[in-house]
Design a protein around this motif. Sequence first.
Motif, PDB file in Angstrom:
ATOM      1  N   THR A  18       0.414  -1.249  -0.036  1.00  0.00           N
ATOM      2  CA  THR A  18      -0.022  -0.069   0.025  1.00  0.00           C
ATOM      3  C   THR A  18       0.741   1.142  -0.099  1.00  0.00           C
ATOM      4  OG1 THR A  18      -0.306   0.046   2.307  1.00  0.00           O
ATOM      5  CG2 THR A  18      -1.869  -1.146   1.074  1.00  0.00           C
ATOM      6  N   THR A  19       2.176   1.181   0.055  1.00  0.00           N
ATOM      7  CA  THR A  19       2.961   2.131   0.168  1.00  0.00           C
ATOM      8  C   THR A  19       3.564   2.690  -1.574  1.00  0.00           C
ATOM      9  OG1 THR A  19       5.108   1.065   0.231  1.00  0.00           O
ATOM     10  CG2 THR A  19       3.824   1.776   2.385  1.00  0.00           C
ATOM     11  N   SER A  20       3.671   4.026  -1.621  1.00  0.00           N
ATOM     12  CA  SER A  20       3.921   4.341  -3.094  1.00  0.00           C
ATOM     13  C   SER A  20       5.524   4.007  -3.378  1.00  0.00           C
ATOM     14  CB  SER A  20       3.698   6.064  -3.215  1.00  0.00           C
ATOM     15  OG  SER A  20       4.486   6.642  -2.114  1.00  0.00           O
ATOM     16  N   THR A  21       6.550   3.936  -2.313  1.00  0.00           N
ATOM     17  CA  THR A  21       7.795   3.981  -2.532  1.00  0.00           C
ATOM     18  C   THR A  21       8.086   2.811  -1.420  1.00  0.00           C
ATOM     19  OG1 THR A  21       8.472   5.510  -1.125  1.00  0.00           O
ATOM     20  CG2 THR A  21       8.327   5.986  -3.585  1.00  0.00           C
ATOM     21  N   VAL A  22       8.840   1.683  -1.813  1.00  0.00           N
ATOM     22  CA  VAL A  22       9.305   0.861  -0.556  1.00  0.00           C
ATOM     23  C   VAL A  22      10.654   1.096  -0.636  1.00  0.00           C
ATOM     24  CG1 VAL A  22       9.558  -1.705  -0.180  1.00  0.00           C
ATOM     25  CG2 VAL A  22       7.737  -0.890  -1.390  1.00  0.00           C
ATOM     26  N   ASP A  23      11.167   1.580   0.687  1.00  0.00           N
ATOM     27  CA  ASP A  23      12.555   1.803   1.162  1.00  0.00           C
ATOM     28  C   ASP A  23      12.651   1.115   2.369  1.00  0.00           C
ATOM     29  OD1 ASP A  23      11.399   3.469   2.853  1.00  0.00           O
ATOM     30  OD2 ASP A  23      12.020   5.186   1.755  1.00  0.00           O
ATOM     31  N   ILE A  24      13.830   1.037   2.949  1.00  0.00           N
ATOM     32  CA  ILE A  24      14.469   0.511   4.382  1.00  0.00           C
ATOM     33  C   ILE A  24      13.338   1.007   5.257  1.00  0.00           C
ATOM     34  CG2 ILE A  24      16.296   1.860   5.094  1.00  0.00           C
ATOM     35  CD1 ILE A  24      16.042  -1.732   5.506  1.00  0.00           C
ATOM     36  N   ALA A  25      13.249   2.130   5.320  1.00  0.00           N
ATOM     37  CA  ALA A  25      12.385   3.127   6.518  1.00  0.00           C
ATOM     38  C   ALA A  25      10.820   2.305   6.308  1.00  0.00           C
ATOM     39  CB  ALA A  25      12.436   4.467   6.247  1.00  0.00           C
ATOM     40  N   GLU A  26      10.361   2.145   5.304  1.00  0.00           N
ATOM     41  CA  GLU A  26       9.073   1.596   5.089  1.00  0.00           C
ATOM     42  C   GLU A  26       8.988   0.187   5.728  1.00  0.00           C
ATOM     43  OE1 GLU A  26       5.910   2.794   4.399  1.00  0.00           O
ATOM     44  OE2 GLU A  26       6.393   4.717   4.085  1.00  0.00           O
ATOM     45  N   PHE A  27       9.931  -0.383   5.158  1.00  0.00           N
ATOM     46  CA  PHE A  27      10.073  -1.839   5.437  1.00  0.00           C
ATOM     47  C   PHE A  27      10.412  -2.046   6.999  1.00  0.00           C
ATOM     48  CE2 PHE A  27      12.268  -5.741   6.830  1.00  0.00           C
ATOM     49  CZ  PHE A  27      11.509  -6.831   6.221  1.00  0.00           C
ATOM     50  N   VAL A  28      11.173  -1.235   7.746  1.00  0.00           N
ATOM     51  CA  VAL A  28      11.248  -1.465   9.118  1.00  0.00           C
ATOM     52  C   VAL A  28       9.975  -0.669   9.949  1.00  0.00           C
ATOM     53  CG1 VAL A  28      12.429  -0.451  11.369  1.00  0.00           C
ATOM     54  CG2 VAL A  28      13.719  -1.040   9.069  1.00  0.00           C
ATOM     55  N   ALA A  29       9.206   0.062   9.434  1.00  0.00           N
ATOM     56  CA  ALA A  29       7.899   0.391   9.862  1.00  0.00           C
ATOM     57  C   ALA A  29       6.980  -0.800   9.958  1.00  0.00           C
ATOM     58  CB  ALA A  29       7.410   1.881   9.413  1.00  0.00           C
ATOM     59  N   ALA A  30       6.910  -1.276   8.718  1.00  0.00           N
ATOM     60  CA  ALA A  30       5.757  -2.357   8.467  1.00  0.00           C
ATOM     61  C   ALA A  30       6.169  -3.612   9.312  1.00  0.00           C
ATOM     62  CB  ALA A  30       5.901  -2.569   6.939  1.00  0.00           C
ATOM     63  N   ALA A  31       7.501  -3.792   9.445  1.00  0.00           N
ATOM     64  CA  ALA A  31       8.062  -5.035  10.285  1.00  0.00           C
ATOM     65  C   ALA A  31       7.575  -4.772  11.800  1.00  0.00           C
ATOM     66  CB  ALA A  31       9.433  -5.401   9.985  1.00  0.00           C
ATOM     67  N   ALA A  33       5.338  -2.598  13.185  1.00  0.00           N
ATOM     68  CA  ALA A  33       3.885  -2.508  13.223  1.00  0.00           C
ATOM     69  C   ALA A  33       3.019  -3.876  13.094  1.00  0.00           C
ATOM     70  CB  ALA A  33       3.324  -1.616  12.290  1.00  0.00           C
ATOM     71  N   ALA A  34       3.560  -4.805  12.488  1.00  0.00           N
ATOM     72  CA  ALA A  34       3.147  -6.171  12.197  1.00  0.00           C
ATOM     73  C   ALA A  34       3.315  -7.072  13.229  1.00  0.00           C
ATOM     74  CB  ALA A  34       3.660  -6.708  10.843  1.00  0.00           C
ATOM     75  N   VAL A  35       4.206  -6.845  14.064  1.00  0.00           N
ATOM     76  CA  VAL A  35       4.460  -7.621  15.319  1.00  0.00           C
ATOM     77  C   VAL A  35       3.279  -7.826  16.382  1.00  0.00           C
ATOM     78  CG1 VAL A  35       6.042  -8.061  17.230  1.00  0.00           C
ATOM     79  CG2 VAL A  35       7.003  -7.492  15.019  1.00  0.00           C
ATOM     80  N   PRO A  36       2.940  -6.759  16.884  1.00  0.00           N
ATOM     81  CA  PRO A  36       1.686  -6.980  17.843  1.00  0.00           C
ATOM     82  C   PRO A  36       0.340  -7.519  17.311  1.00  0.00           C
ATOM     83  CG  PRO A  36       2.239  -4.385  17.556  1.00  0.00           C
ATOM     84  CD  PRO A  36       3.279  -5.328  16.851  1.00  0.00           C
ATOM     85  N   CYS A  37       0.151  -6.910  15.907  1.00  0.00           N
ATOM     86  CA  CYS A  37      -0.865  -7.680  15.223  1.00  0.00           C
ATOM     87  C   CYS A  37      -0.832  -9.124  14.987  1.00  0.00           C
ATOM     88  CB  CYS A  37      -1.333  -6.840  13.969  1.00  0.00           C
ATOM     89  SG  CYS A  37      -1.395  -5.185  13.939  1.00  0.00           S
ATOM     90  N   ALA A  38       0.302  -9.696  14.611  1.00  0.00           N
ATOM     91  CA  ALA A  38       0.618 -11.049  14.345  1.00  0.00           C
ATOM     92  C   ALA A  38       0.439 -11.883  15.817  1.00  0.00           C
ATOM     93  CB  ALA A  38       1.894 -11.176  13.556  1.00  0.00           C
ATOM     94  N   VAL A  39       0.917 -11.167  16.746  1.00  0.00           N
ATOM     95  CA  VAL A  39       0.886 -11.905  18.122  1.00  0.00           C
ATOM     96  C   VAL A  39      -0.574 -11.945  18.520  1.00  0.00           C
ATOM     97  CG1 VAL A  39       1.824 -11.559  20.417  1.00  0.00           C
ATOM     98  CG2 VAL A  39       3.378 -11.346  18.610  1.00  0.00           C
ATOM     99  N   ILE A  40      -1.573 -11.026  18.253  1.00  0.00           N
ATOM    100  CA  ILE A  40      -2.935 -11.004  18.697  1.00  0.00           C
ATOM    101  C   ILE A  40      -3.599 -11.973  17.904  1.00  0.00           C
ATOM    102  CG2 ILE A  40      -4.731  -9.592  18.730  1.00  0.00           C
ATOM    103  CD1 ILE A  40      -2.929  -7.267  19.740  1.00  0.00           C
TER     104      ILE A  40
END
Length: 142
Positions: A18-31, A33-40
Amino acid sequence: MLRVLAWWAALTAAWLLTTSTVDIAEFVAAAIAAVPCAVIVPFAGRALGGIEKPRVSWLRWFTHIPLAVTTETVRALRTRETGHFETLRLPADRVAARQAVATVAIGLSPGAMVADVPPGGRTVVVHRLLSGESAVLDRIRR
């Protein structure tokens, strides 16, 4: 643990798609943010008393979407219709899962949107911009 890892990967991928550009900052933010959601996810499944699993055959609903997007976009740009509400009655098989997958499929076509999903019922209330047949809705009804 594999289930949590699979959800983490899927959620991270969804963010990046859903992002317009995929860079390291977006990947880190995604990774992160996904942790608590995946654990729940496993806890949420137990709290809901188990989750109905969608049928693989329902993926066929999505094969009609590319053509529907094209034709419904052209029709929507040419119409002066105000739209109407339609109640889509679903088969009794795996109702909650069917409602969830139908909501996604309907939401991808420009000629319709889900207005309501009454709890405990076998229906989805759809606001249709265009009159006439809808290949996506016809497939979901079956």
